[in-house]
Enzyme design. Structure first.
Site, PDB file in Angstrom:
ATOM      1  N   LYS A  79       1.023  -1.536   0.319  1.00  0.00           N
ATOM      2  CA  LYS A  79       0.230   0.332  -0.074  1.00  0.00           C
ATOM      3  C   LYS A  79       1.322   1.238  -0.047  1.00  0.00           C
ATOM      4  O   LYS A  79       1.990   1.291   0.775  1.00  0.00           O
ATOM      5  CB  LYS A  79      -0.383  -0.031   1.305  1.00  0.00           C
ATOM      6  N   SER A 154      -9.673   1.287   2.625  1.00  0.00           N
ATOM      7  CA  SER A 154      -8.798   2.014   2.219  1.00  0.00           C
ATOM      8  C   SER A 154      -8.093   1.069   1.139  1.00  0.00           C
ATOM      9  O   SER A 154      -7.337   1.931   0.487  1.00  0.00           O
ATOM     10  CB  SER A 154      -8.530   3.033   2.671  1.00  0.00           C
ATOM     11  N   SER A 178      -9.696  -0.842   7.144  1.00  0.00           N
ATOM     12  CA  SER A 178      -9.187  -0.821   5.667  1.00  0.00           C
ATOM     13  C   SER A 178      -8.754  -2.174   5.005  1.00  0.00           C
ATOM     14  O   SER A 178      -8.105  -1.506   3.636  1.00  0.00           O
ATOM     15  CB  SER A 178      -8.535   0.379   6.102  1.00  0.00           C
TER      16      SER A 178
END
Lengths: 474, 96
Positions: A79, A154, A178
């Protein structure tokens, strides 16, 4: 051709050691997939092209010398909020669009020691503020299972990459769901470990008392292997925990799981409830007694979360002022530099949360919000601890519905926030939770989308959580 | 708690974010339902004991000199938006 669909870490390791294929073959298979699919899906923000050859070479050397660990040569992606020296750790934000990280996150250091092959950075909601990857400054990521839908967020890029065979394993971050929510939306496995399990050094801080880094994988064994490597005490994260062989410890099961029935009954989609009840039947067949419990305090986890997270976020993002790094916009004087840099650099949702957090912390409101939420958080932890004592776990659906359509919730913050309702609890409490695929339900025109079953175990009890997940998947 | 235009002006200023009138209006609009949701925390009566026990604890470490920063010194300086030599340059902080 390497079968990426059914690959796992141990199998790949055996094949690499036996010389059935090389690290180059394995990495190229993923790169080919990325090249073919990324234009449409927008999962990767960048590929570490200048580093891949060197990483492949080093991994292959270790394998040839028979000095490889199980992770040597395994293709992993990150990420974009996890620092990797020399790369553009932009956290999905314009304000960091040219930021080059000067150092590695602790998790990256640990994985470098294993000589994994880092492929690149994955798309995410800006500073992890969102549940759909739509708030990224670099465009929305599409769900590989249905490109009209979001991958969740996310860590949407991280879940979608695993689902689309664009990395064997990815790391994401989970502050309120997330990792687990996108894992459920993309049909893969995601966990939020015990708070402190994994060092947060080098992750762009969102809600510091809530954040954890962890792996997204296709199977449980891969998940455990990677979590084992990245966990442990770090002198640069004072909240990190000693490892204490947390995955190998002996577990005593009472073979009972609890269902907070009232809390779950707010789900409106009958098919989602049916899917959950089928999951419970599966656990029952595996010998678990299912017990409905009252844990009504859980309904306050979402409001507590939407006070604590924005408060901590507003304070964490105060460092982004364009002074020392970041995309600076010049103003008339220094204070004007701050206003312009932040006004241009942050997207709408990040601004909304900074402003909400600033409000909750400001003089006259702090007792009513931040302090009250903190106290209520203690009460929630206490009630949870008392309840879970008699059970192996509490189980819930991961989400109240399947992945929504792109654009469906983006104009309505409250409906977006409600998509965290079943996941925020374990960030507020600090206990571990996993989302595992629980099958698919029909959406429209015969399309099917996956759902996740969430298993929450007691603080530091990941071993039990994984055991129940294994029994469920059997 | 009802949010007003004045409160939004004040909070936006504290947040150091340049905001257009249009954006402020959107904030005002979207905050209604959000505040209604988070205000639920005030429904719960907490015993004094629980509230008194809510304290975030600091975990301290030894203040040892370490050689970590200098390892990344050049990379950190390269990120400065404005610099003079190896110094970070900012605009004047105090006005006349």
């Amino acid at each position: 051709m390497i079968d990426l669909k059914n690959i796992n870490i141990k199998r790949a390791h055996q094949s690499l050691m036996a010389g059935e294929y090389t690290v180059r073959d394995l990495v190229d298979s993923y790169l080919k997939n990325i090249e073919e699919k990324n234009k449409d899906l927008n999962i990767y923000l960048s590929i570490f092209s200048d580093l891949i050859d060197e990483q492949v070479k080093k991994a292959q050397e270790r394998i040839d010398k028979k000095e490889a660990s199980v992770l040597t040569g395994i293709p992993i992606a990150l990420k974009a909020n996890i620092a990797f020296k020399g790369q553009n750790t932009n956290s999905g934000s314009n304000i960091l669009k040219n930021y080059i990280s000067p150092y590695d996150a602790t998790v990256v250091e640990k994985l470098k020691k294993e000589n994994v092959v880092f492929l690149g950075y994955l798309n995410m909601d800006e500073f992890a503020c969102g549940g759909s990857t739509e708030t990224s400054a670099f465009g929305v990521t599409k769900n590989p299972l249905d490109t009209s839908r979001v991958p969740g967020g996310s860590s949407g890029g991280s879940a979608a990459a695993v689902a689309a065979n664009m990395a064997m394993v990815t790391l994401g971050t989970d502050t309120g769901g997330s990792i687990r929510q996108p894992a459920a939306f993309c049909g893969v496995i995601g966990i939020k470990p015990t708070y402190g399990r994994v060092s947060r050094k080098g992750v762009s801080a969102m809600g510091s008392s809530l954040d954890q880094i962890s792996p997204i994988t296709k199977n449980l064994e891969d998940n455990k292997i990677v979590l084992d490597i990245i966990s442990g005490k770090d002198e640069y994260d004072m909240t990190s925990l000693e490892k204490n062989n947390f995955l190998e410890k002996e577990i005593k099961m009472v073979k009972k799981v609890a269902v907070p029935r009232n809390f779950i009954n707010q789900i409106k989609n009958e098919k989602v409830l049916d899917n959950f009840n089928q999951a419970l039947s599966k656990l029952e067949k595996e010998g678990y007694e299912i017990v409905d419990i009252d844990l009504d305090i859980l309904k306050y986890t979402l409001p507590v979360y939407y006070i604590i997270m924005p408060s901590e976020l507003s304070s964490n993002l105060a460092r982004l002022d364009g002074m020392r790094y970041g995309n600076k916009i010049e103003g008339e004087n220094m204070i004007d530099d701050y206003f312009k840099t932040r006004g241009v650099g942050f997207g709408e949702e990040v601004k909304r949360r900074i402003i909400l957090g600033t409000y909750a912390l400001s003089a006259g409101y702090d007792d009513q919000y931040y302090n009250k939420a903190g106290a209520l958080r203690e009460k929630i932890k206490k009630e949870f601890s008392e309840k879970i004592k008699n059970f192996d776990a509490i189980v819930m659906p991961t989400t109240s519905d399947v992945a929504f359509k792109i654009g469906e919730n983006s104009e309505d913050p409250i409906s977006m926030y409600l998509s965290d309702i079943f996941t925020v609890s374990s960030n507020i409490i600090g206990n571990p939770a996993i989302s595992i695929p629980s099958g698919e339900i029909e959406t429209n025109k015969g399309n099917k989308m996956p759902l996740g079953l969430q298993i929450l175990s007691d603080f530091e009890d990941e071993a039990k959580m994984y055991k129940i997940a294994e029994d469920f998947i059997k | 708690m009802k949010i007003t235009k004045e409160i939004v002006d004040k909070i936006v200023n504290l947040s150091r974010i340049e905001t257009t009138e249009n954006e402020k209006e959107n904030i005002l609009k979207s905050f209604g339902p959000i505040l209604e949701m988070i205000d639920q925390v005030n429904e719960v009566e907490l015993s004094d004991e629980v509230e008194r026990n809510f304290r975030l604890k600091n975990i301290m470490r030894e203040d040892k000199v370490q050689d970590n920063i200098s390892k990344n010194r050049d990379e950190i300086i390269a990120l400065f938006p404005n610099k003079q030599g190896d110094y970070l340059k900012t605009k004047k902080i105090l006005s006349n």
